[in-house]
Design an enzyme around this catalytic site. Sequence first.
Site, PDB file in Angstrom:
ATOM      1  N   GLY A  12      73.022  12.654  33.502  1.00  0.00           N
ATOM      2  CA  GLY A  12      72.692  13.166  34.821  1.00  0.00           C
ATOM      3  C   GLY A  12      71.602  12.385  35.517  1.00  0.00           C
ATOM      4  N   GLY A  16      71.122   9.042  35.064  1.00  0.00           N
ATOM      5  CA  GLY A  16      71.440   7.618  34.963  1.00  0.00           C
ATOM      6  C   GLY A  16      71.921   7.225  33.587  1.00  0.00           C
ATOM      7  N   TRP A  17      71.907   5.916  33.370  1.00  0.00           N
ATOM      8  CA  TRP A  17      72.411   5.376  32.114  1.00  0.00           C
ATOM      9  C   TRP A  17      71.449   5.644  30.963  1.00  0.00           C
ATOM     10  CZ3 TRP A  17      77.176   3.743  31.136  1.00  0.00           C
ATOM     11  CH2 TRP A  17      77.997   3.449  32.232  1.00  0.00           C
ATOM     12  N   LYS A  44      66.267   7.383  27.703  1.00  0.00           N
ATOM     13  CA  LYS A  44      66.998   8.231  28.634  1.00  0.00           C
ATOM     14  C   LYS A  44      66.139   8.437  29.865  1.00  0.00           C
ATOM     15  CE  LYS A  44      69.232  12.683  29.271  1.00  0.00           C
ATOM     16  NZ  LYS A  44      69.621  13.975  28.673  1.00  0.00           N
ATOM     17  N   ASP A  81      71.219  24.472  27.391  1.00  0.00           N
ATOM     18  CA  ASP A  81      72.487  23.781  27.687  1.00  0.00           C
ATOM     19  C   ASP A  81      73.256  23.426  26.416  1.00  0.00           C
ATOM     20  OD1 ASP A  81      74.472  22.724  29.294  1.00  0.00           O
ATOM     21  OD2 ASP A  81      73.546  20.741  29.402  1.00  0.00           O
TER      22      ASP A  81
END
Length: 788
Positions: A192, A194-195, A212, A319
């Site tokens: 979410g 980016g890479w 991350k 999540d």
Amino acid sequence: MTACAQPNCTGTIEDGYCDLCGHAASPPAAPPASVPASHPSYGSAPSSYGSAPSPYGSVPFSSPSAPGVSPSSPVTVPSGSRGSAPASGRGTLGTGGSRPGQLGSGLAEVPPVVYRDPMAVVLQDPQVPEEKRFCAKPDCGRPVGRSRNGRPGRAEGFCPHDGTRFSFTPKLREGDLVAGQYEVKGCLAHGGLGWIYLAADRNLDGRWVVLKGLLNTADAEALAVAEAERRFLTGVDHSNIVKIFNFVRHREPGAEAGRMAGYLVMEYVGGESLHDQLRRRLRESGNTEALPLRQAIPYALEILRALGYLHERGMLYCDLKPANVIQVGRELKLIDLGAVRMASDQDSPIYGTVGYQAPEIASSGPSVASDLYTVGRTLAVLSFPFSPVRGGAEAPLPGLGELPPAVRYESFHRFLLRATDPSPAARFASAEEMADQLLGILREVRAAEDGMPYPAPSALFGPERIPAGTAVAARGEGRILEPLRRAASAAALPVPLADPADPGTAFLSGLTARTPGELITMLGSAPHTPETLLALARLSAEQGGGETGGLLARAARELPGDWRVLWTRGVYALVAGDPVEAVRIFDRCYDLVPGECAARLALAFALECAGDAGPAAARYGSVWRTDRSYVSAAFGLARTLMAVGDTDGAMRVLDEVPHSSSHFVAAQLAVVAGSVRGRDPAALDAAALAGTGERLADLDGLDPRQRREMAAEVLESALDWLGSGAGSGTRAASGPSAGALLGTPFTERALRRELERLYRELARAAATTAERYALVDRANASRPRTML
């Protein structure tokens, strides 16, 4: 994207299921060729199993005013502490650190997953497919970067809906050095923010780490605040949770002046996600099988260990889904801590995944209860073919009858229903409580699959007291076992354990040797505490006392929401002669503690008393298969099987009562009675009769009168068999005991002499004159015919 094959459906296949109607693909859908083979570890792949479209399979709920925990409401389920034993039960949840290599809790052998070389999973051509490109702004999330008029979509640009900048191209390249320490090796996946990159830590001999994205900003102060807010993650230290090593800043190549990027630095876990394991299993089975329960339940138990650790420290995971859990070797790890937040945080955006997220999140915010909800949904997805999303919304759990036979366990289904109850207050109260019940269900599953019991002490109940319904019926009653008596069943039920923190518990522990009447008297004058009140109500209920209703009303006020009050109401209804009400109450107790044998036994007692032999047999059978210390379940199963005409099945169950049981003799005596009582003489044979006689002769400790009465019954059956003509010819001499039965030659004359002798001995010991005369008449009728 693959279109759904269902008639009139415009949905597309996502991970083997239609994202609109929820039907499985036929044949199973393979991953689109345009999707890069991403590493499953660090942040969800561009989509997650059954999730709605979003930047990384998660839907943000931006609710700064939502509290960090659910609002308080009347408790309707056990608190987890009341009625529980110290942590020495059948496998309590150790949240201080999971035991490495113990996946399965010693009850299940979970196949290991081979560690994967990180360089082997680096993407050679990192791209985000167009169908996975969405606006990153939480309140937008609409498609961006899509093809138009035959031209491919832009990988960088601005959202046409709200103008938010988007970029799906990697910002770091192989060889880049981040924070002067981490050498980038390539991309692993897109999340979410980016890479996600693989890097080597130059300061620690090239240790593999993962970078991350945290935040891109030109405001150094804002970046510092963001880092500080997430700094608590570096203190997370649990073997089931990926380790966060550091937070670093880096100016990305080509970025505008002053623009910095923040990165989480975390450990590399080179295994396989549960998401990928599940997809492979679905493909191989043609969407008919998910992971076996003996594998899925241990996964959930390890997840609960990790969540319990976070909850004890005031953190919420938020999540959970199969894509966020990785197995390597025989260990499990939660990854992607991007949604983790402090329970007290009322301002941060809330992230979750449709199909897994609890329904109250948008209005009340995340809580322990909402985390446990995600465990229930995740376990359902792992255990049977089930798309958690249908028509863009959460799909309801299937009914028990809709589950595949391999997972059609009533206890398991009830567990899922409680774990995912729409009301947070009705769910399990803690990860430890949830794990304890799930471990009990795993024992039930293993026992059913392996054909051997998996007993363990309960953390909520004491042992079975005195087994109920073990008496063999008298010969003339037309049955083998005496019917179940309501008071005896209540006295047999295990007692819910007292709260060790209650000051009255120590006093209660010294009263177990007293008679019920003495106990009631002593408790009436004992120091008043909630536990002494509940014990008094239970004893009164078992005696059918008229004051029970008032005691239960007081207990309900002092122990609001405690399931043990409901349990005691069920005992009272059973003893008072209202089995229908007892069925209703114990059925609810089964909902609340689905992993407990005691709950199933209580429901079986009530059902049998209500005349529902079939449903009672199912519950008795479940208990007996799992734990052979519940002897009442064996006799109950035998009674209910005989009630539906399966006498042979009943005899096999009674034969399973272990020799070490104090009721082994009663079970064997019932088998002897069942071998001859009510049988068609023509259906018997010499071998079976001789075997029955040997079984009776081998019973040590049998009351002499019972032995004579049962021996007489066996001899009469042998005479009936001979008289039927079935024993004529060579068949009578073919028995295994050289033509003998209970030491008597297998001839009519010899059997009659022995039968006459037994009846005369019984007559001499008769308790009444009428009984003695009746036995003498039987002796005279049995004596062989003579010329005198």
